[in-house]
Design a protein around this motif. Sequence first.
Motif, mmCIF file in Angstrom:
data_model
loop_
_atom_site.group_PDB
_atom_site.id
_atom_site.type_symbol
_atom_site.label_atom_id
_atom_site.label_comp_id
_atom_site.label_asym_id
_atom_site.label_seq_id
_atom_site.Cartn_x
_atom_site.Cartn_y
_atom_site.Cartn_z
ATOM 1 N N PHE A 46 -46.304 -109.110 -54.904
ATOM 2 C CA PHE A 46 -45.973 -109.011 -53.477
ATOM 3 C C PHE A 46 -45.590 -107.571 -53.125
ATOM 4 C CE2 PHE A 46 -45.077 -113.375 -54.777
ATOM 5 C CZ PHE A 46 -45.913 -114.052 -53.902
ATOM 6 N N ILE A 47 -44.851 -106.935 -54.029
ATOM 7 C CA ILE A 47 -44.462 -105.533 -53.793
ATOM 8 C C ILE A 47 -45.713 -104.666 -53.729
ATOM 9 C CG2 ILE A 47 -43.278 -103.534 -54.788
ATOM 10 C CD1 ILE A 47 -41.192 -105.472 -55.898
ATOM 11 N N GLU A 48 -46.600 -104.915 -54.685
ATOM 12 C CA GLU A 48 -47.835 -104.132 -54.713
ATOM 13 C C GLU A 48 -48.640 -104.289 -53.442
ATOM 14 O OE1 GLU A 48 -49.073 -104.920 -59.056
ATOM 15 O OE2 GLU A 48 -50.732 -103.989 -57.976
ATOM 16 N N SER B 259 -38.562 -112.644 -63.368
ATOM 17 C CA SER B 259 -38.395 -112.442 -61.919
ATOM 18 C C SER B 259 -39.243 -111.266 -61.454
ATOM 19 C CB SER B 259 -36.937 -112.130 -61.560
ATOM 20 O OG SER B 259 -36.084 -113.109 -62.061
ATOM 21 N N ALA B 260 -39.163 -110.152 -62.208
ATOM 22 C CA ALA B 260 -39.887 -108.944 -61.811
ATOM 23 C C ALA B 260 -41.395 -109.201 -61.788
ATOM 24 C CB ALA B 260 -39.566 -107.800 -62.767
ATOM 25 N N GLN B 261 -41.875 -109.967 -62.798
ATOM 26 C CA GLN B 261 -43.310 -110.244 -62.838
ATOM 27 C C GLN B 261 -43.745 -111.095 -61.659
ATOM 28 O OE1 GLN B 261 -43.540 -111.018 -67.368
ATOM 29 N NE2 GLN B 261 -45.650 -110.943 -66.653
ATOM 30 N N ARG B 262 -42.837 -111.969 -61.214
ATOM 31 C CA ARG B 262 -43.203 -112.832 -60.084
ATOM 32 C C ARG B 262 -43.231 -112.085 -58.760
ATOM 33 N NH1 ARG B 262 -39.603 -117.868 -61.536
ATOM 34 N NH2 ARG B 262 -39.800 -118.497 -59.367
ATOM 35 N N ARG C 88 -46.085 -100.752 -62.898
ATOM 36 C CA ARG C 88 -46.162 -100.412 -64.326
ATOM 37 C C ARG C 88 -45.477 -101.443 -65.212
ATOM 38 N NH1 ARG C 88 -44.446 -94.100 -64.736
ATOM 39 N NH2 ARG C 88 -45.960 -93.235 -63.285
ATOM 40 N N ILE C 89 -44.897 -102.490 -64.618
ATOM 41 C CA ILE C 89 -44.167 -103.444 -65.452
ATOM 42 C C ILE C 89 -45.070 -104.573 -65.955
ATOM 43 C CG2 ILE C 89 -41.945 -102.982 -64.316
ATOM 44 C CD1 ILE C 89 -42.547 -106.089 -63.365
ATOM 45 N N GLY C 90 -44.559 -105.298 -66.911
ATOM 46 C CA GLY C 90 -45.274 -106.460 -67.440
ATOM 47 C C GLY C 90 -46.088 -106.111 -68.669
ATOM 48 N N PRO C 91 -46.551 -107.139 -69.403
ATOM 49 C CA PRO C 91 -47.281 -106.924 -70.659
ATOM 50 C C PRO C 91 -48.635 -106.241 -70.457
ATOM 51 C CG PRO C 91 -47.240 -109.256 -70.066
ATOM 52 C CD PRO C 91 -46.318 -108.556 -69.118
ATOM 53 N N ILE C 92 -49.208 -106.404 -69.250
ATOM 54 C CA ILE C 92 -50.490 -105.746 -68.979
ATOM 55 C C ILE C 92 -50.398 -105.181 -67.560
ATOM 56 C CG2 ILE C 92 -51.601 -108.030 -68.570
ATOM 57 C CD1 ILE C 92 -54.195 -106.589 -69.792
ATOM 58 N N PRO C 93 -49.700 -104.017 -67.442
ATOM 59 C CA PRO C 93 -49.365 -103.489 -66.119
ATOM 60 C C PRO C 93 -50.600 -103.138 -65.304
ATOM 61 C CG PRO C 93 -48.738 -101.937 -67.844
ATOM 62 C CD PRO C 93 -49.229 -103.160 -68.523
ATOM 63 N N LYS C 94 -50.471 -103.404 -64.013
ATOM 64 C CA LYS C 94 -51.583 -103.076 -63.104
ATOM 65 C C LYS C 94 -51.362 -101.668 -62.593
ATOM 66 C CE LYS C 94 -52.257 -107.615 -61.112
ATOM 67 N NZ LYS C 94 -50.904 -108.127 -61.010
#
Length: 312
Positions: free
Chosen positions: A270-272, A263-266, A186-192
Amino acid sequence: MSKCSSCKNESVYFRTNEGRHYCKVCFSKNIEKKVRLTISKNNLIKNGDKIVVAFSGGKDSGNLLYLLHKIFKDNPNVKIVGMTIDEGIKGYRNITIDKCADFCKKLDVEHHIFTYKEYFHTTIDNLAKDNDDSMCGFCGIFRRYLLNEGARRLDATKLATGHNLDDETQSILMNVLKGDLMRFARIGPIPKIKRHIKFVQRIKPLISIPERESALYAMLNSIPAYFTECPYAQRNALRMETRDFLNKMEERSPGIKYSIISSAQRVAPFIEASFKKSNIKECETCGEPTSGNICIVCQTMKKVNIKLSKSS
Ligand SMILES: [Zn+2]
Ligand SMILES: [Zn+2]
Protein backbone atom coordinates in the motif's frame (compact mmCIF):
# COMPACT_ATOMS: atom_id res chain seq x y z
CA MET A 1 20.63 -29.26 33.40
CA SER A 2 17.78 -28.76 30.90
CA LYS A 3 17.00 -31.33 28.25
CA CYS A 4 16.08 -30.89 24.56
CA SER A 5 12.28 -30.77 24.16
CA SER A 6 12.51 -33.13 21.15
CA CYS A 7 15.18 -35.74 21.89
CA LYS A 8 16.16 -35.38 25.57
CA ASN A 9 19.83 -34.63 24.84
CA GLU A 10 21.46 -31.79 26.72
CA SER A 11 19.90 -28.43 25.81
CA VAL A 12 22.10 -25.67 24.39
CA TYR A 13 19.35 -23.16 23.64
CA PHE A 14 15.97 -22.12 24.95
CA ARG A 15 13.70 -20.36 22.44
CA THR A 16 11.53 -18.07 24.53
CA ASN A 17 8.73 -17.42 22.03
CA GLU A 18 8.17 -21.20 21.66
CA GLY A 19 9.01 -22.23 25.21
CA ARG A 20 11.17 -25.05 23.79
CA HIS A 21 14.67 -26.33 24.55
CA TYR A 22 17.02 -27.37 21.74
CA CYS A 23 20.10 -29.59 21.76
CA LYS A 24 22.99 -28.93 19.31
CA VAL A 25 21.64 -31.26 16.64
CA CYS A 26 17.98 -30.30 16.88
CA PHE A 27 18.89 -26.58 16.94
CA SER A 28 20.91 -26.75 13.71
CA LYS A 29 18.25 -28.89 12.03
CA ASN A 30 15.59 -26.39 13.06
CA ILE A 31 17.55 -23.40 11.66
CA GLU A 32 17.99 -25.27 8.37
CA LYS A 33 14.27 -26.06 8.29
CA LYS A 34 13.40 -22.40 8.89
CA VAL A 35 15.67 -21.24 6.06
CA ARG A 36 14.24 -23.88 3.67
CA LEU A 37 10.76 -22.69 4.60
CA THR A 38 11.60 -19.01 3.96
CA ILE A 39 12.98 -20.02 0.55
CA SER A 40 10.04 -22.19 -0.48
CA LYS A 41 7.25 -20.02 0.97
CA ASN A 42 8.53 -16.91 -0.79
CA ASN A 43 9.75 -18.67 -3.90
CA LEU A 44 13.23 -17.16 -3.41
CA ILE A 45 15.17 -19.73 -5.44
CA LYS A 46 14.05 -21.86 -8.35
CA ASN A 47 15.61 -24.18 -10.91
CA GLY A 48 17.83 -22.31 -13.35
CA ASP A 49 18.91 -19.75 -10.74
CA LYS A 50 22.51 -18.68 -10.28
CA ILE A 51 22.71 -17.26 -6.78
CA VAL A 52 25.60 -14.96 -5.93
CA VAL A 53 26.06 -14.74 -2.15
CA ALA A 54 27.45 -11.46 -0.78
CA PHE A 55 30.07 -13.03 1.48
CA SER A 56 31.79 -10.48 3.73
CA GLY A 57 33.17 -13.03 6.18
CA GLY A 58 30.83 -12.12 9.04
CA LYS A 59 28.76 -14.83 10.76
CA ASP A 60 25.54 -14.08 8.84
CA SER A 61 27.03 -14.19 5.36
CA GLY A 62 29.09 -17.26 6.37
CA ASN A 63 25.94 -19.02 7.55
CA LEU A 64 24.15 -18.00 4.36
CA LEU A 65 26.83 -19.40 2.06
CA TYR A 66 27.09 -22.60 4.12
CA LEU A 67 23.32 -23.15 4.27
CA LEU A 68 22.61 -22.40 0.60
CA HIS A 69 25.45 -24.72 -0.36
CA LYS A 70 24.07 -27.42 1.93
CA ILE A 71 20.50 -27.07 0.65
CA PHE A 72 21.34 -26.92 -3.08
CA LYS A 73 24.58 -28.88 -3.50
CA ASP A 74 22.77 -31.88 -4.95
CA ASN A 75 20.62 -29.81 -7.27
CA PRO A 76 22.41 -29.40 -10.62
CA ASN A 77 19.89 -26.73 -11.66
CA VAL A 78 20.84 -24.21 -8.97
CA LYS A 79 24.32 -22.72 -8.76
CA ILE A 80 25.68 -21.04 -5.62
CA VAL A 81 28.66 -18.68 -5.92
CA GLY A 82 30.46 -16.55 -3.30
CA MET A 83 31.41 -12.91 -3.87
CA THR A 84 33.51 -10.67 -1.61
CA ILE A 85 33.97 -6.93 -1.99
CA ASP A 86 37.47 -5.60 -1.26
CA GLU A 87 37.20 -2.01 -0.06
CA GLY A 88 40.97 -1.67 0.29
CA ILE A 89 41.25 -1.48 4.07
CA LYS A 90 44.60 -2.64 5.42
CA GLY A 91 44.61 -4.66 8.62
CA TYR A 92 40.98 -5.60 8.04
CA ARG A 93 39.90 -6.63 4.57
CA ASN A 94 43.26 -8.03 3.47
CA ILE A 95 43.03 -10.45 6.43
CA THR A 96 39.40 -11.50 6.05
CA ILE A 97 39.52 -11.88 2.29
CA ASP A 98 41.95 -14.82 2.43
CA LYS A 99 39.73 -16.51 4.98
CA CYS A 100 36.69 -15.99 2.76
CA ALA A 101 38.58 -17.62 -0.11
CA ASP A 102 39.61 -20.53 2.16
CA PHE A 103 36.04 -21.18 3.28
CA CYS A 104 34.77 -21.20 -0.31
CA LYS A 105 37.53 -23.62 -1.23
CA LYS A 106 36.55 -25.86 1.67
CA LEU A 107 32.93 -25.91 0.49
CA ASP A 108 34.06 -26.25 -3.13
CA VAL A 109 32.14 -23.09 -4.03
CA GLU A 110 33.35 -20.68 -6.71
CA HIS A 111 34.63 -17.41 -5.17
CA HIS A 112 34.98 -14.00 -6.83
CA ILE A 113 36.53 -10.80 -5.49
CA PHE A 114 35.59 -7.32 -6.72
CA THR A 115 37.75 -4.42 -5.61
CA TYR A 116 37.06 -0.70 -5.16
CA LYS A 117 40.49 -0.12 -6.64
CA GLU A 118 39.54 -1.70 -9.93
CA TYR A 119 36.06 -0.14 -10.20
CA PHE A 120 36.46 3.22 -8.47
CA HIS A 121 40.25 3.68 -8.92
CA THR A 122 40.68 4.31 -5.22
CA THR A 123 40.50 2.53 -1.85
CA ILE A 124 38.83 3.44 1.43
CA ASP A 125 42.33 3.82 2.95
CA ASN A 126 43.16 6.41 0.30
CA LEU A 127 39.88 8.25 0.67
CA ALA A 128 40.32 8.39 4.45
CA LYS A 129 43.72 10.08 4.03
CA ASP A 130 42.22 12.98 2.13
CA ASN A 131 38.72 13.33 3.57
CA ASP A 132 37.36 14.14 6.97
CA ASP A 133 33.91 12.74 6.16
CA SER A 134 32.74 9.44 7.63
CA MET A 135 34.00 6.57 5.48
CA CYS A 136 30.80 4.55 6.09
CA GLY A 137 28.86 6.90 3.82
CA PHE A 138 31.24 6.48 0.87
CA CYS A 139 31.64 2.81 1.53
CA GLY A 140 27.89 2.12 1.60
CA ILE A 141 27.35 3.87 -1.73
CA PHE A 142 30.26 2.07 -3.39
CA ARG A 143 29.36 -1.31 -1.90
CA ARG A 144 25.72 -1.25 -3.06
CA TYR A 145 26.89 -0.36 -6.56
CA LEU A 146 29.61 -2.99 -6.71
CA LEU A 147 27.45 -5.77 -5.24
CA ASN A 148 24.96 -5.21 -8.06
CA GLU A 149 27.61 -4.74 -10.73
CA GLY A 150 29.56 -7.80 -9.54
CA ALA A 151 26.45 -9.98 -9.43
CA ARG A 152 25.53 -8.85 -12.92
CA ARG A 153 29.02 -9.56 -14.26
CA LEU A 154 28.75 -13.07 -12.83
CA ASP A 155 25.41 -13.51 -14.64
CA ALA A 156 23.58 -13.91 -11.34
CA THR A 157 19.82 -14.26 -11.44
CA LYS A 158 19.73 -13.29 -7.74
CA LEU A 159 21.97 -11.65 -5.16
CA ALA A 160 21.59 -13.19 -1.69
CA THR A 161 22.47 -11.16 1.41
CA GLY A 162 22.78 -12.31 5.03
CA HIS A 163 20.29 -9.92 6.67
CA ASN A 164 18.85 -11.54 9.80
CA LEU A 165 15.63 -10.91 11.74
CA ASP A 166 17.26 -8.24 13.91
CA ASP A 167 18.80 -6.33 10.97
CA GLU A 168 15.45 -6.31 9.24
CA THR A 169 13.29 -5.23 12.19
CA GLN A 170 15.80 -2.49 13.06
CA SER A 171 15.64 -1.18 9.49
CA ILE A 172 11.84 -1.24 9.45
CA LEU A 173 11.56 0.69 12.70
CA MET A 174 14.29 3.15 11.67
CA ASN A 175 12.50 3.85 8.38
CA VAL A 176 9.36 4.66 10.37
CA LEU A 177 11.28 6.83 12.87
CA LYS A 178 12.98 8.74 10.06
CA GLY A 179 9.78 8.98 8.02
CA ASP A 180 11.55 7.28 5.13
CA LEU A 181 8.65 5.15 3.93
CA MET A 182 10.01 4.84 0.39
CA ARG A 183 12.53 2.41 1.84
CA PHE A 184 9.72 -0.02 2.61
CA ALA A 185 10.32 -1.18 -0.94
CA ARG A 186 13.57 -2.72 0.33
CA ILE A 187 12.03 -4.83 3.09
CA GLY A 188 11.00 -8.46 3.06
CA PRO A 189 12.69 -11.69 1.90
CA ILE A 190 12.43 -10.67 -1.76
CA PRO A 191 12.32 -6.86 -1.73
CA LYS A 192 10.64 -5.03 -4.57
CA ILE A 193 13.24 -2.54 -5.62
CA LYS A 194 12.38 -0.30 -8.54
CA ARG A 195 12.56 -2.67 -11.41
CA HIS A 196 15.18 -2.08 -14.02
CA ILE A 197 16.85 -4.68 -16.12
CA LYS A 198 20.25 -3.74 -14.67
CA PHE A 199 19.18 -4.36 -11.06
CA VAL A 200 19.86 -7.91 -9.89
CA GLN A 201 16.98 -9.18 -7.72
CA ARG A 202 17.99 -9.35 -4.06
CA ILE A 203 16.90 -12.11 -1.70
CA LYS A 204 17.29 -12.46 2.10
CA PRO A 205 16.96 -16.15 3.01
CA LEU A 206 17.98 -15.60 6.69
CA ILE A 207 15.29 -13.05 7.45
CA SER A 208 13.54 -15.32 9.97
CA ILE A 209 16.71 -16.07 12.00
CA PRO A 210 17.34 -13.87 15.08
CA GLU A 211 20.83 -12.43 15.60
CA ARG A 212 21.65 -14.60 18.63
CA GLU A 213 20.48 -17.78 16.86
CA SER A 214 22.65 -16.85 13.88
CA ALA A 215 25.66 -16.46 16.20
CA LEU A 216 24.93 -19.81 17.86
CA TYR A 217 24.46 -21.60 14.53
CA ALA A 218 27.82 -20.23 13.30
CA MET A 219 29.53 -21.43 16.47
CA LEU A 220 27.96 -24.91 16.47
CA ASN A 221 28.75 -25.47 12.80
CA SER A 222 32.28 -24.00 12.75
CA ILE A 223 31.30 -21.28 10.31
CA PRO A 224 34.13 -18.75 10.10
CA ALA A 225 33.02 -15.45 11.60
CA TYR A 226 35.62 -12.73 11.72
CA PHE A 227 35.15 -10.33 14.53
CA THR A 228 37.81 -7.93 13.31
CA GLU A 229 36.01 -4.65 13.16
CA CYS A 230 36.48 -2.25 10.31
CA PRO A 231 38.84 0.49 11.58
CA TYR A 232 36.56 3.15 10.06
CA ALA A 233 33.35 1.75 11.58
CA GLN A 234 31.28 4.41 13.26
CA ARG A 235 28.57 3.71 15.74
CA ASN A 236 25.19 4.46 14.26
CA ALA A 237 23.48 5.83 17.36
CA LEU A 238 19.93 5.47 16.06
CA ARG A 239 20.49 1.84 15.05
CA MET A 240 22.04 1.00 18.44
CA GLU A 241 19.14 2.53 20.33
CA THR A 242 16.61 0.86 18.05
CA ARG A 243 18.35 -2.47 18.63
CA ASP A 244 18.31 -2.06 22.42
CA PHE A 245 14.65 -1.02 22.36
CA LEU A 246 13.63 -4.00 20.22
CA ASN A 247 15.57 -6.43 22.42
CA LYS A 248 13.90 -5.05 25.52
CA MET A 249 10.46 -5.36 23.92
CA GLU A 250 11.23 -8.88 22.67
CA GLU A 251 12.19 -9.91 26.20
CA ARG A 252 8.92 -8.56 27.53
CA SER A 253 6.74 -9.94 24.70
CA PRO A 254 8.54 -12.77 22.89
CA GLY A 255 7.77 -12.94 19.16
CA ILE A 256 7.43 -9.18 18.71
CA LYS A 257 10.14 -9.04 16.02
CA TYR A 258 8.23 -11.51 13.86
CA SER A 259 5.09 -9.38 14.28
CA ILE A 260 6.96 -6.28 13.09
CA ILE A 261 8.14 -8.06 9.94
CA SER A 262 4.74 -9.45 9.07
CA SER A 263 3.01 -6.10 9.70
CA ALA A 264 5.57 -4.30 7.54
CA GLN A 265 5.18 -6.85 4.75
CA ARG A 266 1.42 -6.39 4.80
CA VAL A 267 1.51 -2.59 4.56
CA ALA A 268 4.47 -2.36 2.15
CA PRO A 269 2.37 -2.81 -1.06
CA PHE A 270 0.00 0.00 0.00
CA ILE A 271 2.88 2.35 0.80
CA GLU A 272 4.48 1.55 -2.52
CA ALA A 273 1.25 2.15 -4.42
CA SER A 274 0.84 5.55 -2.74
CA PHE A 275 4.13 6.80 -4.19
CA LYS A 276 4.08 7.90 -7.77
CA LYS A 277 6.30 5.60 -9.77
CA SER A 278 9.37 7.55 -10.75
CA ASN A 279 11.02 6.68 -14.02
CA ILE A 280 14.33 4.87 -13.80
CA LYS A 281 16.84 6.19 -16.28
CA GLU A 282 20.43 5.25 -17.00
CA CYS A 283 23.28 7.37 -15.61
CA GLU A 284 24.73 9.67 -18.28
CA THR A 285 28.27 8.93 -17.08
CA CYS A 286 28.32 5.20 -16.28
CA GLY A 287 25.04 3.79 -17.57
CA GLU A 288 23.86 2.37 -14.24
CA PRO A 289 20.17 2.70 -13.31
CA THR A 290 19.33 5.92 -11.45
CA SER A 291 16.33 8.15 -10.81
CA GLY A 292 18.25 11.31 -11.78
CA ASN A 293 20.60 12.03 -14.68
CA ILE A 294 23.84 11.19 -12.84
CA CYS A 295 23.94 8.28 -10.36
CA ILE A 296 24.99 8.68 -6.73
CA VAL A 297 28.30 6.86 -7.31
CA CYS A 298 29.32 9.17 -10.16
CA GLN A 299 28.27 12.18 -8.06
CA THR A 300 30.35 10.88 -5.15
CA MET A 301 33.38 10.18 -7.35
CA LYS A 302 33.23 13.71 -8.69
CA LYS A 303 32.96 15.15 -5.20
CA VAL A 304 35.87 13.03 -3.95
CA ASN A 305 38.11 13.88 -6.89
CA ILE A 306 37.61 17.59 -6.32
CA LYS A 307 38.49 17.12 -2.66
CA LEU A 308 41.46 14.95 -3.50
CA SER A 309 42.89 17.41 -5.99
CA LYS A 310 42.34 20.26 -3.51
CA SER A 311 44.25 18.54 -0.76
CA SER A 312 47.17 17.33 -2.83
ZN1 LIG B 1 17.50 -32.65 20.44
ZN1 LIG C 1 26.93 6.73 -12.82
